[in-house]
Motif scaffolding. Sequence first.
Motif, PDB file in Angstrom:
ATOM      1  N   SER A 294       0.829  -1.207   0.000  1.00 34.84           N
ATOM      2  CA  SER A 294       0.000   0.000   0.000  1.00 34.84           C
ATOM      3  C   SER A 294       0.863   1.258   0.000  1.00 34.84           C
ATOM      4  O   SER A 294       0.594   2.217  -0.744  1.00 34.84           O
ATOM      5  N   LEU A 295       1.898   1.272   0.829  1.00 30.96           N
ATOM      6  CA  LEU A 295       2.786   2.433   0.864  1.00 30.96           C
ATOM      7  C   LEU A 295       3.559   2.576  -0.444  1.00 30.96           C
ATOM      8  O   LEU A 295       3.791   3.699  -0.924  1.00 30.96           O
ATOM      9  N   ALA A 296       3.950   1.445  -1.035  1.00 28.15           N
ATOM     10  CA  ALA A 296       4.615   1.490  -2.343  1.00 28.15           C
ATOM     11  C   ALA A 296       3.671   2.050  -3.407  1.00 28.15           C
ATOM     12  O   ALA A 296       4.081   2.807  -4.299  1.00 28.15           O
ATOM     13  N   LEU A 297       2.399   1.690  -3.307  1.00 25.00           N
ATOM     14  CA  LEU A 297       1.397   2.199  -4.252  1.00 25.00           C
ATOM     15  C   LEU A 297       1.269   3.713  -4.132  1.00 25.00           C
ATOM     16  O   LEU A 297       1.121   4.420  -5.145  1.00 25.00           O
ATOM     17  N   MET A 298       1.344   4.236  -2.918  1.00 23.27           N
ATOM     18  CA  MET A 298       1.281   5.680  -2.732  1.00 23.27           C
ATOM     19  C   MET A 298       2.481   6.364  -3.378  1.00 23.27           C
ATOM     20  O   MET A 298       2.346   7.444  -3.970  1.00 23.27           O
ATOM     21  N   VAL A 299       3.655   5.741  -3.278  1.00 22.98           N
ATOM     22  CA  VAL A 299       4.849   6.298  -3.932  1.00 22.98           C
ATOM     23  C   VAL A 299       4.650   6.361  -5.443  1.00 22.98           C
ATOM     24  O   VAL A 299       4.866   7.399  -6.086  1.00 22.98           O
ATOM     25  N   VAL A 300       4.216   5.252  -6.024  1.00 23.70           N
ATOM     26  CA  VAL A 300       4.029   5.167  -7.474  1.00 23.70           C
ATOM     27  C   VAL A 300       2.972   6.156  -7.959  1.00 23.70           C
ATOM     28  O   VAL A 300       3.079   6.739  -9.050  1.00 23.70           O
ATOM     29  N   SER A 301       1.942   6.374  -7.156  1.00 18.12           N
ATOM     30  CA  SER A 301       0.823   7.231  -7.578  1.00 18.12           C
ATOM     31  C   SER A 301       1.269   8.644  -7.920  1.00 18.12           C
ATOM     32  O   SER A 301       0.677   9.292  -8.788  1.00 18.12           O
ATOM     33  N   TRP A 302       2.309   9.122  -7.241  1.00 20.66           N
ATOM     34  CA  TRP A 302       2.730  10.502  -7.477  1.00 20.66           C
ATOM     35  C   TRP A 302       3.345  10.684  -8.857  1.00 20.66           C
ATOM     36  O   TRP A 302       3.351  11.793  -9.402  1.00 20.66           O
ATOM     37  N   GLY A 303       3.868   9.603  -9.454  1.00 20.76           N
ATOM     38  CA  GLY A 303       4.320   9.699 -10.839  1.00 20.76           C
ATOM     39  C   GLY A 303       3.162   9.947 -11.784  1.00 20.76           C
ATOM     40  O   GLY A 303       3.228  10.810 -12.675  1.00 20.76           O
ATOM     41  N   ALA A 304       2.087   9.203 -11.585  1.00 20.15           N
ATOM     42  CA  ALA A 304       0.888   9.406 -12.404  1.00 20.15           C
ATOM     43  C   ALA A 304       0.287  10.790 -12.164  1.00 20.15           C
ATOM     44  O   ALA A 304      -0.145  11.465 -13.112  1.00 20.15           O
ATOM     45  N   LEU A 305       0.271  11.214 -10.908  1.00 15.43           N
ATOM     46  CA  LEU A 305      -0.297  12.528 -10.604  1.00 15.43           C
ATOM     47  C   LEU A 305       0.515  13.654 -11.237  1.00 15.43           C
ATOM     48  O   LEU A 305      -0.045  14.666 -11.667  1.00 15.43           O
ATOM     49  N   ALA A 306       1.833  13.492 -11.293  1.00 17.28           N
ATOM     50  CA  ALA A 306       2.664  14.512 -11.943  1.00 17.28           C
ATOM     51  C   ALA A 306       2.306  14.639 -13.422  1.00 17.28           C
ATOM     52  O   ALA A 306       2.221  15.749 -13.969  1.00 17.28           O
ATOM     53  N   LEU A 307       2.072  13.496 -14.081  1.00 18.15           N
ATOM     54  CA  LEU A 307       1.643  13.518 -15.480  1.00 18.15           C
ATOM     55  C   LEU A 307       0.247  14.116 -15.621  1.00 18.15           C
ATOM     56  O   LEU A 307      -0.143  14.581 -16.691  1.00 18.15           O
ATOM     57  N   GLY A 308      -0.509  14.108 -14.508  1.00 13.78           N
ATOM     58  CA  GLY A 308      -1.865  14.642 -14.523  1.00 13.78           C
ATOM     59  C   GLY A 308      -1.935  16.136 -14.748  1.00 13.78           C
ATOM     60  O   GLY A 308      -3.028  16.684 -14.960  1.00 13.78           O
ATOM     61  N   ALA A 309      -0.799  16.813 -14.745  1.00  8.18           N
ATOM     62  CA  ALA A 309      -0.800  18.245 -15.060  1.00  8.18           C
ATOM     63  C   ALA A 309      -1.320  18.502 -16.468  1.00  8.18           C
ATOM     64  O   ALA A 309      -1.875  19.577 -16.746  1.00  8.18           O
ATOM     65  N   SER A 310      -1.180  17.505 -17.349  1.00 11.00           N
ATOM     66  CA  SER A 310      -1.648  17.675 -18.725  1.00 11.00           C
ATOM     67  C   SER A 310      -2.459  16.488 -19.232  1.00 11.00           C
ATOM     68  O   SER A 310      -2.952  16.516 -20.360  1.00 11.00           O
ATOM     69  N   SER A 311      -2.596  15.441 -18.399  1.00 12.30           N
ATOM     70  CA  SER A 311      -3.326  14.238 -18.826  1.00 12.30           C
ATOM     71  C   SER A 311      -4.424  13.904 -17.828  1.00 12.30           C
ATOM     72  O   SER A 311      -4.132  13.580 -16.673  1.00 12.30           O
ATOM     73  N   LEU A 312      -5.661  13.964 -18.280  1.00 11.65           N
ATOM     74  CA  LEU A 312      -6.786  13.672 -17.390  1.00 11.65           C
ATOM     75  C   LEU A 312      -6.776  12.198 -16.973  1.00 11.65           C
ATOM     76  O   LEU A 312      -7.051  11.880 -15.806  1.00 11.65           O
ATOM     77  N   VAL A 313      -6.431  11.307 -17.881  1.00  9.07           N
ATOM     78  CA  VAL A 313      -6.393   9.878 -17.562  1.00  9.07           C
ATOM     79  C   VAL A 313      -5.357   9.605 -16.477  1.00  9.07           C
ATOM     80  O   VAL A 313      -5.613   8.864 -15.516  1.00  9.07           O
ATOM     81  N   ALA A 314      -4.169  10.205 -16.616  1.00 10.67           N
ATOM     82  CA  ALA A 314      -3.116  10.016 -15.616  1.00 10.67           C
ATOM     83  C   ALA A 314      -3.541  10.595 -14.270  1.00 10.67           C
ATOM     84  O   ALA A 314      -3.259  10.005 -13.210  1.00 10.67           O
ATOM     85  N   LEU A 315      -4.216  11.727 -14.286  1.00 11.34           N
ATOM     86  CA  LEU A 315      -4.660  12.363 -13.050  1.00 11.34           C
ATOM     87  C   LEU A 315      -5.653  11.468 -12.314  1.00 11.34           C
ATOM     88  O   LEU A 315      -5.523  11.236 -11.100  1.00 11.34           O
ATOM     89  N   ILE A 316      -6.636  10.936 -13.024  1.00 12.19           N
ATOM     90  CA  ILE A 316      -7.633  10.061 -12.409  1.00 12.19           C
ATOM     91  C   ILE A 316      -6.978   8.788 -11.888  1.00 12.19           C
ATOM     92  O   ILE A 316      -7.274   8.327 -10.778  1.00 12.19           O
ATOM     93  N   ALA A 317      -6.061   8.213 -12.683  1.00 12.40           N
ATOM     94  CA  ALA A 317      -5.355   7.009 -12.240  1.00 12.40           C
ATOM     95  C   ALA A 317      -4.555   7.285 -10.976  1.00 12.40           C
ATOM     96  O   ALA A 317      -4.537   6.459 -10.045  1.00 12.40           O
TER      97      ALA A 317
END
Length: 415
Positions: A294-317
């Motif tokens: 779970s904690l590893a998943l939280m780490v990985v999520s921030w990569g997707a969230l960073a891409l979410g600055a321009s990608s709605l799919v990445a932001l939601i993921a």
Amino acid sequence: MTTDQRGEAAAGKGAKGTLSRPLMIVLATAVGAAVANRFYIEPLLSLVAGTFHVSTTAAGLLVTCANVGYVIGLVLLVPLGDLVEQRRLVTLMLVAAGVIAAACAAAPNLPVLMLTLGGLAMLSVCAQILVPLAATLAAPEERGHVVGFVTSGLLIGTLSARTVSGFAAGLAGFRLIFAVAAVVMIVLAVLLKRVLPPTPPAQRQGYGGLLGSVVTLVATEPELQRRMILAFLQFAGFTVLWTPMAFLLAGPPYHYGATVIGLFGLFGVVSAMAAPVAGRLGDKGRSGLTVTLSLALMVVSWGALALGASSLVALIAGIVLLDAGFQGAHINHQRTVFALQPEARSRINTAYMFAFFLGGVAGSSLAAVVYDAGGWTGTCLLGLVLALVALLLWLLRIPRRRSDAVLEGVPDAGA
């Protein structure tokens, strides 16, 4: 056998015959509805300012009142779950919440609304009494699943409250949601009075001694200390995401309005499904592994969230991944600390949730500063650092924690 042991034994016997699926649903609903009372005001500040002809700054103090009321409730009311028969306690708190919610709906001016809203937020901690109550009613082999299921109601209530409140305000102004909340609280009070089994008080000491024993519990339980630190870091990261989210979505490339922005909280509700699953894994002896993943998943999520600055799919993921990781670790932290001293579950939850709440305050404060200085990229870096620190602290645990095998007789595979 001591009084405390008799109370725990009685609760254990009741769990196997009384904690049915419908009762779990009722408890989860009550938890979600109670905690939602604290968040209804947040999207309504401009409406309140217009209604009472005050500045937005003055209306913003309503959020402060809600936060202060919640802290007071955590410190002064939640420990009562170990001292007072819990069915009677939660029934009284829900009835009082219903009355005060009605007062919020009828408030003639801002000072009255501030006072009543603080009282409503204070009583919203009824949710933090119901969660350890569910753990007490559950048999040891299903405790993680039950805590996860009931806590999923808390997450749904937290994330959906703003959306529901904004929708109600669009129909009939800011007062409607509090009028509805008043009815819901009374209905739930009657329902819980009918369906909850009686639970003997776990403690016979005075109220002052009860409050003082919270500090003693923290000082004498290293595992509680550790889980409190992790809870602080995790909820700080959670609020780092949600605090500046509206600014990101209102600006380029999204340009969403307030109604659409409010709907994004519903994506986080998807992660509520992770809570019962994470709890069941803990029941099967995989609590340590579940926290690690779970904690590893939280780490990985921030990569997707960073891409979410321009990608709605990445932001939601990223939203779904962060919330699922946060929830999976949180459930197993609660499962473990509730097993440390079964007769002190409400006081343990007071300490744990106090650290949890402080993390939210710290995270929202840091996020506001970092977003102004570094934008969305800076925000994601802050969230990543918090997630990495939590993961490293978990992996570098020395001495090794008391396992769930010791606490509940369930083998734990560790991390």
